[in-house]
Write a protein that holds these residues in place. Sequence first.
Motif, PDB file in Angstrom:
ATOM      1  N   LYS A  18       0.855  -1.189   0.000  1.00 51.71           N
ATOM      2  CA  LYS A  18       0.000   0.000   0.000  1.00 51.71           C
ATOM      3  C   LYS A  18       0.881   1.225   0.000  1.00 51.71           C
ATOM      4  N   GLY A  19       0.289   2.347  -0.332  1.00 49.73           N
ATOM      5  CA  GLY A  19       0.982   3.619  -0.254  1.00 49.73           C
ATOM      6  C   GLY A  19       2.240   3.684  -1.106  1.00 49.73           C
ATOM      7  N   PHE A  20       3.293   4.201  -0.495  1.00 49.07           N
ATOM      8  CA  PHE A  20       4.545   4.432  -1.202  1.00 49.07           C
ATOM      9  C   PHE A  20       5.179   3.123  -1.677  1.00 49.07           C
ATOM     10  N   THR A  21       4.969   2.042  -0.932  1.00 53.54           N
ATOM     11  CA  THR A  21       5.512   0.739  -1.342  1.00 53.54           C
ATOM     12  C   THR A  21       4.918   0.302  -2.668  1.00 53.54           C
ATOM     13  N   SER A  22       3.613   0.437  -2.825  1.00 51.25           N
ATOM     14  CA  SER A  22       2.962   0.062  -4.073  1.00 51.25           C
ATOM     15  C   SER A  22       3.390   0.972  -5.222  1.00 51.25           C
ATOM     16  N   ILE A  23       3.588   2.248  -4.914  1.00 48.85           N
ATOM     17  CA  ILE A  23       4.061   3.187  -5.940  1.00 48.85           C
ATOM     18  C   ILE A  23       5.448   2.783  -6.418  1.00 48.85           C
ATOM     19  N   LEU A  24       6.335   2.418  -5.480  1.00 49.25           N
ATOM     20  CA  LEU A  24       7.681   1.976  -5.865  1.00 49.25           C
ATOM     21  C   LEU A  24       7.650   0.709  -6.704  1.00 49.25           C
ATOM     22  N   VAL A  25       6.793  -0.248  -6.330  1.00 46.36           N
ATOM     23  CA  VAL A  25       6.683  -1.485  -7.112  1.00 46.36           C
ATOM     24  C   VAL A  25       6.221  -1.161  -8.528  1.00 46.36           C
ATOM     25  N   GLY A  26       5.252  -0.259  -8.666  1.00 48.71           N
ATOM     26  CA  GLY A  26       4.788   0.148  -9.995  1.00 48.71           C
ATOM     27  C   GLY A  26       5.872   0.833 -10.802  1.00 48.71           C
ATOM     28  N   ILE A  27       6.653   1.700 -10.154  1.00 48.39           N
ATOM     29  CA  ILE A  27       7.744   2.386 -10.859  1.00 48.39           C
ATOM     30  C   ILE A  27       8.805   1.389 -11.300  1.00 48.39           C
ATOM     31  N   TYR A  28       9.167   0.457 -10.415  1.00 47.98           N
ATOM     32  CA  TYR A  28      10.158  -0.562 -10.791  1.00 47.98           C
ATOM     33  C   TYR A  28       9.657  -1.393 -11.964  1.00 47.98           C
ATOM     34  N   MET A  29       8.373  -1.716 -11.954  1.00 53.48           N
ATOM     35  CA  MET A  29       7.811  -2.521 -13.034  1.00 53.48           C
ATOM     36  C   MET A  29       7.845  -1.749 -14.352  1.00 53.48           C
ATOM     37  N   ILE A  30       7.470  -0.485 -14.319  1.00 53.19           N
ATOM     38  CA  ILE A  30       7.466   0.327 -15.537  1.00 53.19           C
ATOM     39  C   ILE A  30       8.885   0.506 -16.081  1.00 53.19           C
ATOM     40  N   SER A  74      11.013  -6.273  -3.623  1.00 52.14           N
ATOM     41  CA  SER A  74      11.172  -6.951  -2.330  1.00 52.14           C
ATOM     42  C   SER A  74      11.771  -6.018  -1.290  1.00 52.14           C
ATOM     43  N   LEU A  75      12.777  -5.268  -1.687  1.00 50.40           N
ATOM     44  CA  LEU A  75      13.376  -4.309  -0.747  1.00 50.40           C
ATOM     45  C   LEU A  75      12.384  -3.209  -0.373  1.00 50.40           C
ATOM     46  N   ALA A  76      11.531  -2.802  -1.320  1.00 49.14           N
ATOM     47  CA  ALA A  76      10.505  -1.812  -0.995  1.00 49.14           C
ATOM     48  C   ALA A  76       9.543  -2.366   0.050  1.00 49.14           C
ATOM     49  N   LEU A  77       9.163  -3.638  -0.081  1.00 51.21           N
ATOM     50  CA  LEU A  77       8.295  -4.268   0.919  1.00 51.21           C
ATOM     51  C   LEU A  77       8.979  -4.356   2.278  1.00 51.21           C
ATOM     52  N   ILE A  78      10.248  -4.744   2.277  1.00 51.01           N
ATOM     53  CA  ILE A  78      10.973  -4.888   3.544  1.00 51.01           C
ATOM     54  C   ILE A  78      11.161  -3.540   4.224  1.00 51.01           C
ATOM     55  N   PHE A  79      11.587  -2.535   3.467  1.00 52.62           N
ATOM     56  CA  PHE A  79      11.805  -1.231   4.082  1.00 52.62           C
ATOM     57  C   PHE A  79      10.489  -0.559   4.480  1.00 52.62           C
ATOM     58  N   GLY A  80       9.414  -0.814   3.724  1.00 56.20           N
ATOM     59  CA  GLY A  80       8.103  -0.316   4.133  1.00 56.20           C
ATOM     60  C   GLY A  80       7.652  -0.959   5.435  1.00 56.20           C
ATOM     61  N   ALA A  85       7.175  -0.808  11.357  1.00 57.99           N
ATOM     62  CA  ALA A  85       7.582  -1.385  12.637  1.00 57.99           C
ATOM     63  C   ALA A  85       8.198  -0.331  13.541  1.00 57.99           C
ATOM     64  N   LYS A  86       8.983   0.537  12.969  1.00 57.16           N
ATOM     65  CA  LYS A  86       9.599   1.605  13.764  1.00 57.16           C
ATOM     66  C   LYS A  86       8.543   2.593  14.248  1.00 57.16           C
ATOM     67  N   LYS A  87       7.565   2.886  13.384  1.00 52.45           N
ATOM     68  CA  LYS A  87       6.525   3.836  13.752  1.00 52.45           C
ATOM     69  C   LYS A  87       5.674   3.310  14.914  1.00 52.45           C
ATOM     70  N   PHE A  88       5.342   2.018  14.895  1.00 54.20           N
ATOM     71  CA  PHE A  88       4.503   1.436  15.946  1.00 54.20           C
ATOM     72  C   PHE A  88       5.328   0.815  17.077  1.00 54.20           C
ATOM     73  N   GLN A  89       6.659   0.850  16.957  1.00 50.41           N
ATOM     74  CA  GLN A  89       7.595   0.357  17.964  1.00 50.41           C
ATOM     75  C   GLN A  89       7.372  -1.125  18.284  1.00 50.41           C
ATOM     76  N   TYR A  90       7.477  -1.945  17.255  1.00 58.91           N
ATOM     77  CA  TYR A  90       7.428  -3.389  17.460  1.00 58.91           C
ATOM     78  C   TYR A  90       8.449  -4.046  16.548  1.00 58.91           C
ATOM     79  N   LYS A  91       8.695  -5.315  16.781  1.00 59.92           N
ATOM     80  CA  LYS A  91       9.705  -6.040  16.021  1.00 59.92           C
ATOM     81  C   LYS A  91       9.201  -6.354  14.617  1.00 59.92           C
ATOM     82  N   LEU A  92      10.096  -6.208  13.665  1.00 56.48           N
ATOM     83  CA  LEU A  92       9.735  -6.533  12.287  1.00 56.48           C
ATOM     84  C   LEU A  92       9.764  -8.037  12.061  1.00 56.48           C
ATOM     85  N   TRP A  93      10.801  -8.697  12.521  1.00 60.17           N
ATOM     86  CA  TRP A  93      10.972 -10.124  12.265  1.00 60.17           C
ATOM     87  C   TRP A  93      10.510 -10.917  13.473  1.00 60.17           C
TER      88      TRP A  93
END
Length: 190
Positions: A18-30, A74-80, A85-93
């Motif tokens: 969603k959001g910026f992650t989906s935009i990045l995936v679309g840009i990478y695809m284009i 994949s990196l866009a998904l991970i960094f998103g 995770a940082k915003k809500f202060q919980y563990k990512l993995w």
Amino acid sequence: MRKKTYLHDNYDVNFILKGFTSILVGIYMIVGVYLMQSILSGFLIENNPLGMLSAEIIELLFVGILFFVVMGASLALIFGGRRDAKKFQYKLWNRKTKKIAFQYLLLVAMVFFTLIILMNVGQIDALTPTFLLLYALFLFRLKNKNRAQLLLLSGLALLLAICCFFIPSYWASTLYVLGIGHIAYGVIIR
């Protein structure tokens, strides 16, 4: 303000399209489709330096471009997910996110191997429809009850697969439309 502790084990919040992650995936695809289309048209033009390359090298360039598009997405998904995770202060993995990451890698590997097998068999016209069909199934598999809007992208990929199956020369157009669909989805669904 109360922390949203229920998000800690929810992989659907960690890795979402969603959001910026989906935009990045679309840009990478284009960008990937543009590079592949430019290489292919340069290969077919007589006085272009790409015309001197062999078909095997062009295939390797395409596989390399696909690899970098998938890595960027994949990196866009991970960094998103990391940002959330940082915003809500919980563990990512955690256990659930490791499980979905393994499923994601398994599905990506399955798509790559299927496309490579089709390419080696000589079914070049079936590459894009098969990719779009597998991508639609991939998105359907990753959706959850909170992200029913992801069915829109899955349905779009399925319709584009049918279109590309009947008209194989529209392979670039269908992938452009899917990339634009990702960008529109990212702008609308925040």
